[in-house]
Design an enzyme around this catalytic site. Sequence first.
Site, PDB file in Angstrom:
ATOM      1  N   ASP A 105     -21.530  -2.476   2.623  1.00 38.11           N
ATOM      2  CA  ASP A 105     -20.435  -1.652   2.294  1.00 38.11           C
ATOM      3  C   ASP A 105     -19.995  -2.338   0.742  1.00 38.11           C
ATOM      4  OD1 ASP A 105     -20.835  -0.495   4.478  1.00 38.11           O
ATOM      5  OD2 ASP A 105     -19.016  -1.147   5.573  1.00 38.11           O
TER       6      ASP A 105
ATOM      7  N   SER B 263       0.746  -1.144  -0.049  1.00 36.58           N
ATOM      8  CA  SER B 263       0.104  -0.013   0.056  1.00 36.58           C
ATOM      9  C   SER B 263       0.946   1.116  -0.097  1.00 36.58           C
ATOM     10  CB  SER B 263      -0.838  -0.004   1.137  1.00 36.58           C
ATOM     11  OG  SER B 263      -1.349   1.170   1.294  1.00 36.58           O
TER      12      SER B 263
HETATM   13  P1  ADP Z   1     -13.735   2.074   7.304  1.00 36.78           P
HETATM   14  O1  ADP Z   1     -14.056   0.968   6.361  1.00 36.78           O
HETATM   15  O2  ADP Z   1     -14.794   2.589   7.933  1.00 36.78           O
HETATM   16  O3  ADP Z   1     -12.846   3.037   6.684  1.00 36.78           O
HETATM   17  P2  ADP Z   1     -12.345   0.053   8.944  1.00 36.78           P
HETATM   18  O4  ADP Z   1     -11.773   0.026  10.226  1.00 36.78           O
HETATM   19  O5  ADP Z   1     -13.493  -0.890   8.570  1.00 36.78           O
HETATM   20  O6  ADP Z   1     -12.800   1.463   8.474  1.00 36.78           O
HETATM   21  O7  ADP Z   1     -11.173  -0.108   7.744  1.00 36.78           O
HETATM   22  C1  ADP Z   1     -10.045   0.686   7.845  1.00 36.78           C
HETATM   23  C2  ADP Z   1      -8.882  -0.350   7.538  1.00 36.78           C
HETATM   24  O8  ADP Z   1      -8.760  -0.606   6.313  1.00 36.78           O
HETATM   25  C3  ADP Z   1      -7.509   0.214   8.134  1.00 36.78           C
HETATM   26  O9  ADP Z   1      -7.317   0.088   9.613  1.00 36.78           O
HETATM   27  C4  ADP Z   1      -6.663  -0.504   7.247  1.00 36.78           C
HETATM   28  O10 ADP Z   1      -6.233  -1.773   7.748  1.00 36.78           O
HETATM   29  C5  ADP Z   1      -7.403  -0.752   5.716  1.00 36.78           C
HETATM   30  N1  ADP Z   1      -7.018   0.314   4.965  1.00 36.78           N
HETATM   31  C6  ADP Z   1      -7.952   1.304   4.334  1.00 36.78           C
HETATM   32  N2  ADP Z   1      -7.430   2.338   3.569  1.00 36.78           N
HETATM   33  C7  ADP Z   1      -5.963   1.458   3.471  1.00 36.78           C
HETATM   34  C8  ADP Z   1      -5.007   1.898   2.655  1.00 36.78           C
HETATM   35  N3  ADP Z   1      -4.963   2.872   1.635  1.00 36.78           N
HETATM   36  N4  ADP Z   1      -3.819   1.166   2.875  1.00 36.78           N
HETATM   37  C9  ADP Z   1      -3.975   0.107   3.445  1.00 36.78           C
HETATM   38  N5  ADP Z   1      -4.983  -0.324   4.335  1.00 36.78           N
HETATM   39  C10 ADP Z   1      -5.980   0.500   4.437  1.00 36.78           C
HETATM   40 MG    MG Z   2     -14.965  -0.962   6.940  1.00 46.02          MG
END
Ligand code: ADP
Ligand code: MG
Length: 385
Positions: A172, A67
Amino acid sequence: MGAQEVREGFVRLYGAEPEGVWAAPGRVNLIGEHTDYNDGFVMPFALPHTAVAAVSRRTDGVLRLHSADLDAGVAELRLDELAPESDGSWTAYPAGVVWALREAGHPVTGADVHLASTVPSGAGLSSSAALEVVVALALNDLFALGLPGWQLARLCQRAENVYVGAPTGIMDQTASACCESGHALFLDTRDLSQKQIPLDLAAEGLRLLVVDTQVTHAHSGGEYGKRRAGCEKGAALLGVDALRDIAYADLDAALARLGDEEEVRRLVRHVVTEDQRVEQVVALLESGGDTRAVGPVLTAGHASLRDDFRVSCPELDLVVDTALAHGALGARMTGGGFGGSAIVLAEATDVEALTKAVEAAFAAAGLKAPRVFEAVPSAGARRLS
Ligand code: ADP
Ligand code: MG
Protein backbone atom coordinates in the site's frame (compact mmCIF):
# COMPACT_ATOMS: atom_id res chain seq x y z
CA MET A 1 -10.62 18.70 -1.65
CA GLY A 2 -8.06 20.68 -3.65
CA ALA A 3 -4.70 22.11 -2.65
CA GLN A 4 -6.11 25.61 -2.27
CA GLU A 5 -8.87 24.57 0.12
CA VAL A 6 -6.45 22.62 2.28
CA ARG A 7 -4.06 25.58 2.27
CA GLU A 8 -6.89 27.89 3.38
CA GLY A 9 -7.93 25.42 6.06
CA PHE A 10 -4.36 25.46 7.37
CA VAL A 11 -4.33 29.25 7.54
CA ARG A 12 -7.64 29.32 9.45
CA LEU A 13 -6.37 26.75 11.96
CA TYR A 14 -2.81 27.83 12.53
CA GLY A 15 -2.87 31.51 11.54
CA ALA A 16 -0.09 31.37 8.93
CA GLU A 17 0.52 30.08 5.41
CA PRO A 18 1.81 26.49 5.25
CA GLU A 19 5.28 25.97 3.83
CA GLY A 20 3.80 23.64 1.22
CA VAL A 21 1.00 21.31 0.17
CA TRP A 22 1.47 17.65 -0.79
CA ALA A 23 -0.76 14.84 -2.10
CA ALA A 24 -0.58 11.06 -1.88
CA PRO A 25 -3.10 8.70 -3.51
CA GLY A 26 -5.03 5.64 -2.47
CA ARG A 27 -4.58 2.57 -4.65
CA VAL A 28 -6.31 -0.43 -6.11
CA ASN A 29 -4.47 -3.64 -6.63
CA LEU A 30 -4.93 -4.98 -10.14
CA ILE A 31 -3.58 -8.42 -9.26
CA GLY A 32 -1.41 -10.01 -6.56
CA GLU A 33 -3.50 -10.34 -3.41
CA HIS A 34 -2.19 -11.61 -0.07
CA THR A 35 1.21 -12.08 -1.71
CA ASP A 36 2.99 -9.09 -0.18
CA TYR A 37 3.63 -10.76 3.18
CA ASN A 38 4.86 -13.85 1.34
CA ASP A 39 7.69 -11.92 -0.36
CA GLY A 40 5.69 -12.20 -3.60
CA PHE A 41 4.54 -10.01 -6.47
CA VAL A 42 1.86 -7.31 -6.52
CA MET A 43 0.59 -4.94 -9.17
CA PRO A 44 -1.27 -1.93 -7.80
CA PHE A 45 -1.97 1.39 -9.42
CA ALA A 46 -2.72 4.76 -7.88
CA LEU A 47 -6.23 6.18 -7.77
CA PRO A 48 -7.10 9.78 -8.60
CA HIS A 49 -8.33 9.99 -4.98
CA THR A 50 -5.73 11.53 -2.68
CA ALA A 51 -4.92 12.65 0.81
CA VAL A 52 -3.78 16.28 0.64
CA ALA A 53 -1.74 17.80 3.46
CA ALA A 54 -0.64 21.36 4.16
CA VAL A 55 2.41 21.30 6.40
CA SER A 56 4.87 23.65 8.10
CA ARG A 57 7.94 22.86 10.16
CA ARG A 58 8.21 23.54 13.88
CA THR A 59 11.40 23.60 15.91
CA ASP A 60 9.95 23.12 19.40
CA GLY A 61 9.33 19.36 19.41
CA VAL A 62 5.56 19.72 18.96
CA LEU A 63 3.39 17.97 16.37
CA ARG A 64 -0.05 19.42 15.68
CA LEU A 65 -2.45 17.34 13.59
CA HIS A 66 -5.83 18.12 12.12
CA SER A 67 -8.08 16.32 9.64
CA ALA A 68 -10.79 18.27 7.84
CA ASP A 69 -12.74 15.01 7.50
CA LEU A 70 -13.21 14.37 11.20
CA ASP A 71 -14.85 16.32 13.95
CA ALA A 72 -11.91 15.83 16.26
CA GLY A 73 -10.19 19.20 16.61
CA VAL A 74 -6.43 19.75 16.61
CA ALA A 75 -4.36 17.08 18.35
CA GLU A 76 -1.16 18.34 19.94
CA LEU A 77 1.56 15.80 20.62
CA ARG A 78 5.11 16.06 21.96
CA LEU A 79 7.68 14.31 19.80
CA ASP A 80 9.70 13.04 22.76
CA GLU A 81 6.55 11.36 24.10
CA LEU A 82 5.61 9.52 20.90
CA ALA A 83 5.51 5.78 21.59
CA PRO A 84 3.83 2.82 19.91
CA GLU A 85 0.70 2.37 21.99
CA SER A 86 -2.16 3.01 19.67
CA ASP A 87 -5.38 4.30 21.18
CA GLY A 88 -7.17 3.66 17.89
CA SER A 89 -7.12 7.34 17.03
CA TRP A 90 -6.52 8.50 13.47
CA THR A 91 -3.55 10.53 14.72
CA ALA A 92 -1.59 7.29 15.17
CA TYR A 93 -0.97 7.18 11.38
CA PRO A 94 0.73 10.58 10.98
CA ALA A 95 2.27 10.46 14.46
CA GLY A 96 3.61 6.99 13.66
CA VAL A 97 5.31 8.37 10.56
CA VAL A 98 7.05 11.07 12.59
CA TRP A 99 8.02 8.46 15.17
CA ALA A 100 9.42 6.11 12.49
CA LEU A 101 11.42 8.91 10.85
CA ARG A 102 12.92 9.98 14.18
CA GLU A 103 13.62 6.36 15.18
CA ALA A 104 15.58 6.01 11.94
CA GLY A 105 17.66 9.02 12.98
CA HIS A 106 16.10 11.69 10.79
CA PRO A 107 16.06 15.18 12.30
CA VAL A 108 12.34 15.99 12.39
CA THR A 109 11.81 18.70 14.99
CA GLY A 110 8.04 19.21 14.83
CA ALA A 111 5.30 20.16 12.40
CA ASP A 112 1.86 21.62 11.94
CA VAL A 113 -0.31 19.43 9.70
CA HIS A 114 -3.76 19.99 8.26
CA LEU A 115 -5.10 17.41 5.84
CA ALA A 116 -8.14 16.24 3.94
CA SER A 117 -8.66 13.07 1.93
CA THR A 118 -10.90 11.90 -0.87
CA VAL A 119 -9.77 8.28 -0.49
CA PRO A 120 -12.75 6.33 0.90
CA SER A 121 -11.78 5.14 4.36
CA GLY A 122 -11.94 1.43 5.20
CA ALA A 123 -12.89 0.45 1.62
CA GLY A 124 -9.70 -1.50 0.93
CA LEU A 125 -8.34 1.43 -1.10
CA SER A 126 -5.56 2.35 1.32
CA SER A 127 -6.73 5.58 2.86
CA SER A 128 -4.30 4.78 5.68
CA ALA A 129 -1.27 4.55 3.39
CA ALA A 130 -2.29 7.78 1.63
CA LEU A 131 -2.33 9.49 5.02
CA GLU A 132 1.07 8.13 6.02
CA VAL A 133 2.78 8.78 2.71
CA VAL A 134 1.56 12.35 2.33
CA VAL A 135 2.95 13.23 5.75
CA ALA A 136 6.21 11.35 5.10
CA LEU A 137 6.75 13.11 1.77
CA ALA A 138 6.02 16.53 3.26
CA LEU A 139 8.53 15.99 6.07
CA ASN A 140 11.05 14.51 3.63
CA ASP A 141 10.90 17.72 1.60
CA LEU A 142 10.70 20.20 4.48
CA PHE A 143 13.53 18.66 6.49
CA ALA A 144 15.55 17.89 3.32
CA LEU A 145 15.88 14.21 4.28
CA GLY A 146 16.51 13.11 0.69
CA LEU A 147 14.78 9.74 1.08
CA PRO A 148 13.56 8.01 -2.11
CA GLY A 149 9.93 6.90 -2.38
CA TRP A 150 10.57 3.24 -1.64
CA GLN A 151 12.35 4.15 1.58
CA LEU A 152 9.59 6.51 2.68
CA ALA A 153 7.20 3.61 2.01
CA ARG A 154 9.24 1.35 4.28
CA LEU A 155 9.14 3.89 7.10
CA CYS A 156 5.39 4.32 6.62
CA GLN A 157 4.92 0.56 6.79
CA ARG A 158 6.90 0.53 10.03
CA ALA A 159 4.63 3.28 11.35
CA GLU A 160 1.55 1.22 10.51
CA ASN A 161 2.97 -2.12 11.74
CA VAL A 162 4.62 -0.97 14.95
CA TYR A 163 3.02 2.34 15.95
CA VAL A 164 -0.57 1.78 14.76
CA GLY A 165 -0.29 -1.97 15.30
CA ALA A 166 -1.71 -3.13 11.96
CA PRO A 167 0.36 -5.98 10.45
CA THR A 168 0.15 -4.92 6.80
CA GLY A 169 2.60 -5.66 3.99
CA ILE A 170 4.60 -3.13 1.98
CA MET A 171 2.31 -2.83 -1.05
CA ASP A 172 0.00 0.00 0.00
CA GLN A 173 2.66 2.48 1.00
CA THR A 174 4.88 1.68 -1.99
CA ALA A 175 1.95 2.13 -4.36
CA SER A 176 1.04 5.49 -2.85
CA ALA A 177 4.67 6.67 -2.87
CA CYS A 178 5.91 5.27 -6.19
CA CYS A 179 3.07 4.83 -8.72
CA GLU A 180 3.10 6.83 -11.94
CA SER A 181 0.21 8.15 -13.96
CA GLY A 182 -0.84 5.82 -16.80
CA HIS A 183 1.00 2.87 -15.28
CA ALA A 184 0.54 -0.02 -12.91
CA LEU A 185 3.43 -0.79 -10.58
CA PHE A 186 4.93 -4.26 -10.79
CA LEU A 187 6.55 -4.68 -7.37
CA ASP A 188 8.64 -7.52 -6.07
CA THR A 189 7.97 -7.29 -2.35
CA ARG A 190 11.11 -9.27 -1.51
CA ASP A 191 13.74 -6.85 -2.79
CA LEU A 192 11.37 -3.94 -3.51
CA SER A 193 12.51 -3.81 -7.13
CA GLN A 194 9.82 -2.19 -9.23
CA LYS A 195 8.82 -1.66 -12.80
CA GLN A 196 6.27 0.75 -14.24
CA ILE A 197 3.94 -1.12 -16.62
CA PRO A 198 1.98 1.07 -19.08
CA LEU A 199 -1.77 0.65 -18.55
CA ASP A 200 -3.88 2.80 -20.83
CA LEU A 201 -7.29 1.16 -20.70
CA ALA A 202 -9.18 3.98 -22.40
CA ALA A 203 -7.03 3.67 -25.55
CA GLU A 204 -8.45 0.16 -26.00
CA GLY A 205 -12.03 1.13 -25.25
CA LEU A 206 -11.84 -0.45 -21.80
CA ARG A 207 -12.71 0.69 -18.30
CA LEU A 208 -11.76 -0.53 -14.87
CA LEU A 209 -14.49 -0.03 -12.31
CA VAL A 210 -14.06 -0.07 -8.57
CA VAL A 211 -17.14 -1.29 -6.73
CA ASP A 212 -16.96 -0.41 -3.04
CA THR A 213 -19.41 -2.74 -1.32
CA GLN A 214 -19.46 -0.41 1.72
CA VAL A 215 -19.34 -3.56 3.81
CA THR A 216 -16.66 -4.39 6.38
CA HIS A 217 -17.01 -7.64 8.20
CA ALA A 218 -15.90 -7.23 11.77
CA HIS A 219 -13.61 -10.25 11.96
CA SER A 220 -11.38 -9.11 9.08
CA GLY A 221 -8.40 -8.20 11.29
CA GLY A 222 -8.25 -11.56 13.04
CA GLU A 223 -8.74 -13.49 9.80
CA TYR A 224 -5.87 -11.56 8.20
CA GLY A 225 -3.59 -12.64 11.05
CA LYS A 226 -4.72 -16.25 10.65
CA ARG A 227 -3.95 -16.26 6.94
CA ARG A 228 -0.52 -14.78 7.59
CA ALA A 229 0.22 -17.38 10.24
CA GLY A 230 -1.01 -20.15 7.92
CA CYS A 231 1.29 -18.95 5.15
CA GLU A 232 4.23 -18.87 7.54
CA LYS A 233 3.40 -22.39 8.63
CA GLY A 234 3.34 -23.49 4.98
CA ALA A 235 6.74 -21.93 4.33
CA ALA A 236 8.17 -23.60 7.44
CA LEU A 237 6.74 -27.02 6.50
CA LEU A 238 8.20 -26.66 3.02
CA GLY A 239 11.56 -25.47 4.29
CA VAL A 240 11.59 -22.11 2.48
CA ASP A 241 11.96 -18.53 3.75
CA ALA A 242 8.65 -17.49 2.21
CA LEU A 243 6.03 -19.00 -0.09
CA ARG A 244 7.46 -16.84 -2.86
CA ASP A 245 10.26 -19.42 -3.04
CA ILE A 246 7.92 -22.15 -4.29
CA ALA A 247 8.09 -22.02 -8.09
CA TYR A 248 4.82 -22.48 -9.94
CA ALA A 249 6.31 -25.51 -11.71
CA ASP A 250 6.95 -27.11 -8.30
CA LEU A 251 3.50 -26.43 -6.87
CA ASP A 252 2.12 -29.96 -7.23
CA ALA A 253 5.17 -31.45 -5.56
CA ALA A 254 4.92 -28.92 -2.73
CA LEU A 255 1.22 -29.66 -2.21
CA ALA A 256 1.97 -33.40 -2.12
CA ARG A 257 4.58 -32.78 0.58
CA LEU A 258 2.00 -30.97 2.71
CA GLY A 259 0.02 -34.21 2.95
CA ASP A 260 -3.14 -33.83 5.01
CA GLU A 261 -2.49 -30.20 6.03
CA GLU A 262 -5.57 -29.25 4.03
CA GLU A 263 -5.86 -25.63 5.13
CA VAL A 264 -2.17 -24.91 4.59
CA ARG A 265 -2.37 -26.58 1.17
CA ARG A 266 -5.13 -24.20 0.13
CA LEU A 267 -3.22 -21.14 1.32
CA VAL A 268 -0.05 -22.26 -0.44
CA ARG A 269 -1.94 -22.96 -3.65
CA HIS A 270 -3.41 -19.46 -3.64
CA VAL A 271 -0.13 -17.66 -3.02
CA VAL A 272 1.86 -19.64 -5.60
CA THR A 273 -0.80 -19.37 -8.31
CA GLU A 274 -1.36 -15.70 -7.50
CA ASP A 275 2.32 -14.88 -8.01
CA GLN A 276 2.04 -16.71 -11.32
CA ARG A 277 -1.03 -14.62 -12.23
CA VAL A 278 0.87 -11.38 -11.58
CA GLU A 279 3.66 -12.53 -13.88
CA GLN A 280 1.05 -13.51 -16.46
CA VAL A 281 -0.58 -10.06 -16.37
CA VAL A 282 2.80 -8.34 -16.63
CA ALA A 283 3.67 -10.49 -19.66
CA LEU A 284 0.29 -9.76 -21.27
CA LEU A 285 0.57 -6.00 -20.77
CA GLU A 286 4.21 -5.85 -21.84
CA SER A 287 3.51 -7.84 -25.00
CA GLY A 288 1.40 -4.95 -26.20
CA GLY A 289 -1.39 -7.35 -27.09
CA ASP A 290 -5.08 -7.03 -26.28
CA THR A 291 -5.58 -6.06 -22.63
CA ARG A 292 -8.87 -7.95 -22.69
CA ALA A 293 -6.79 -11.09 -22.12
CA VAL A 294 -6.15 -9.85 -18.57
CA GLY A 295 -9.84 -10.33 -17.71
CA PRO A 296 -9.86 -14.11 -17.20
CA VAL A 297 -6.70 -13.87 -15.08
CA LEU A 298 -8.48 -11.46 -12.72
CA THR A 299 -11.47 -13.78 -12.51
CA ALA A 300 -9.24 -16.77 -11.78
CA GLY A 301 -7.63 -14.72 -9.01
CA HIS A 302 -11.04 -14.14 -7.47
CA ALA A 303 -11.89 -17.84 -7.52
CA SER A 304 -8.60 -18.56 -5.76
CA LEU A 305 -9.24 -15.92 -3.08
CA ARG A 306 -12.78 -17.19 -2.60
CA ASP A 307 -12.20 -20.94 -2.61
CA ASP A 308 -8.58 -21.43 -1.53
CA PHE A 309 -7.66 -18.39 0.54
CA ARG A 310 -11.25 -17.90 1.73
CA VAL A 311 -11.18 -14.15 2.22
CA SER A 312 -14.11 -13.17 0.02
CA CYS A 313 -17.63 -12.60 1.31
CA PRO A 314 -21.15 -12.78 -0.16
CA GLU A 315 -21.18 -9.09 -1.13
CA LEU A 316 -17.87 -9.31 -3.04
CA ASP A 317 -18.98 -12.53 -4.74
CA LEU A 318 -22.23 -10.83 -5.72
CA VAL A 319 -20.33 -8.00 -7.45
CA VAL A 320 -18.07 -10.42 -9.30
CA ASP A 321 -20.81 -12.84 -10.34
CA THR A 322 -23.20 -10.09 -11.42
CA ALA A 323 -20.53 -8.24 -13.38
CA LEU A 324 -19.44 -11.40 -15.20
CA ALA A 325 -23.05 -12.25 -16.00
CA HIS A 326 -23.44 -8.80 -17.59
CA GLY A 327 -20.50 -8.80 -19.93
CA ALA A 328 -17.50 -8.00 -17.72
CA LEU A 329 -14.20 -9.25 -19.14
CA GLY A 330 -12.97 -10.08 -15.67
CA ALA A 331 -13.64 -9.22 -12.03
CA ARG A 332 -12.20 -9.89 -8.62
CA MET A 333 -12.16 -8.70 -5.05
CA THR A 334 -9.24 -6.36 -4.32
CA GLY A 335 -7.58 -5.58 -1.00
CA GLY A 336 -7.62 -7.78 2.08
CA GLY A 337 -11.15 -9.10 1.67
CA PHE A 338 -14.14 -9.64 4.01
CA GLY A 339 -15.73 -6.55 2.49
CA GLY A 340 -14.16 -3.53 0.87
CA SER A 341 -13.96 -3.29 -2.89
CA ALA A 342 -13.99 -5.35 -6.06
CA ILE A 343 -12.61 -4.37 -9.47
CA VAL A 344 -14.30 -5.03 -12.79
CA LEU A 345 -12.64 -4.88 -16.23
CA ALA A 346 -15.22 -4.09 -18.89
CA GLU A 347 -15.79 -2.67 -22.34
CA ALA A 348 -16.55 1.04 -22.03
CA THR A 349 -19.82 0.39 -23.83
CA ASP A 350 -20.92 -2.13 -21.17
CA VAL A 351 -20.23 0.04 -18.14
CA GLU A 352 -23.65 1.60 -17.78
CA ALA A 353 -25.65 -1.62 -18.04
CA LEU A 354 -23.20 -3.45 -15.85
CA THR A 355 -23.31 -0.80 -13.13
CA LYS A 356 -27.10 -0.88 -13.14
CA ALA A 357 -27.05 -4.68 -12.88
CA VAL A 358 -24.73 -4.62 -9.85
CA GLU A 359 -26.86 -1.94 -8.17
CA ALA A 360 -30.02 -3.92 -8.86
CA ALA A 361 -28.46 -7.10 -7.48
CA PHE A 362 -27.51 -5.28 -4.27
CA ALA A 363 -31.00 -3.82 -3.93
CA ALA A 364 -32.57 -7.25 -4.52
CA ALA A 365 -30.34 -8.72 -1.80
CA GLY A 366 -31.45 -5.97 0.61
CA LEU A 367 -27.98 -4.41 0.69
CA LYS A 368 -27.00 -0.74 0.84
CA ALA A 369 -26.14 0.56 -2.64
CA PRO A 370 -22.46 0.08 -3.56
CA ARG A 371 -20.27 3.01 -4.61
CA VAL A 372 -19.13 2.49 -8.18
CA PHE A 373 -16.43 4.62 -9.82
CA GLU A 374 -13.93 4.40 -12.64
CA ALA A 375 -10.29 3.93 -11.71
CA VAL A 376 -7.75 5.56 -14.01
CA PRO A 377 -4.08 4.85 -13.19
CA SER A 378 -2.97 8.12 -11.60
CA ALA A 379 0.11 9.80 -10.17
CA GLY A 380 1.83 8.76 -6.96
CA ALA A 381 2.76 11.07 -4.09
CA ARG A 382 3.88 14.55 -5.09
CA ARG A 383 4.24 18.14 -3.98
CA LEU A 384 1.32 20.32 -5.14
CA SER A 385 2.53 23.76 -4.11
P1 ADP B 1 -8.05 1.55 4.40
O1 ADP B 1 -6.58 1.85 4.43
O2 ADP B 1 -8.36 0.33 3.62
O3 ADP B 1 -8.89 2.70 3.99
P2 ADP B 1 -7.60 1.27 7.22
O4 ADP B 1 -8.41 0.70 8.32
O5 ADP B 1 -6.24 0.73 6.99
O6 ADP B 1 -8.48 1.21 5.90
O7 ADP B 1 -7.42 2.82 7.47
C1 ADP B 1 -8.55 3.63 7.78
C2 ADP B 1 -8.18 4.58 8.92
O8 ADP B 1 -7.30 5.61 8.43
C3 ADP B 1 -9.36 5.33 9.48
O9 ADP B 1 -10.00 4.58 10.50
C4 ADP B 1 -8.69 6.59 10.05
O10 ADP B 1 -8.11 6.33 11.32
C5 ADP B 1 -7.58 6.83 9.07
N1 ADP B 1 -8.02 7.78 8.05
C6 ADP B 1 -8.30 7.54 6.75
N2 ADP B 1 -8.67 8.68 6.11
C7 ADP B 1 -8.64 9.67 7.03
C8 ADP B 1 -8.92 11.07 7.02
N3 ADP B 1 -9.32 11.68 5.91
N4 ADP B 1 -8.76 11.77 8.17
C9 ADP B 1 -8.35 11.14 9.30
N5 ADP B 1 -8.09 9.84 9.38
C10 ADP B 1 -8.22 9.09 8.27
MG1 MG C 1 -5.08 0.60 5.24
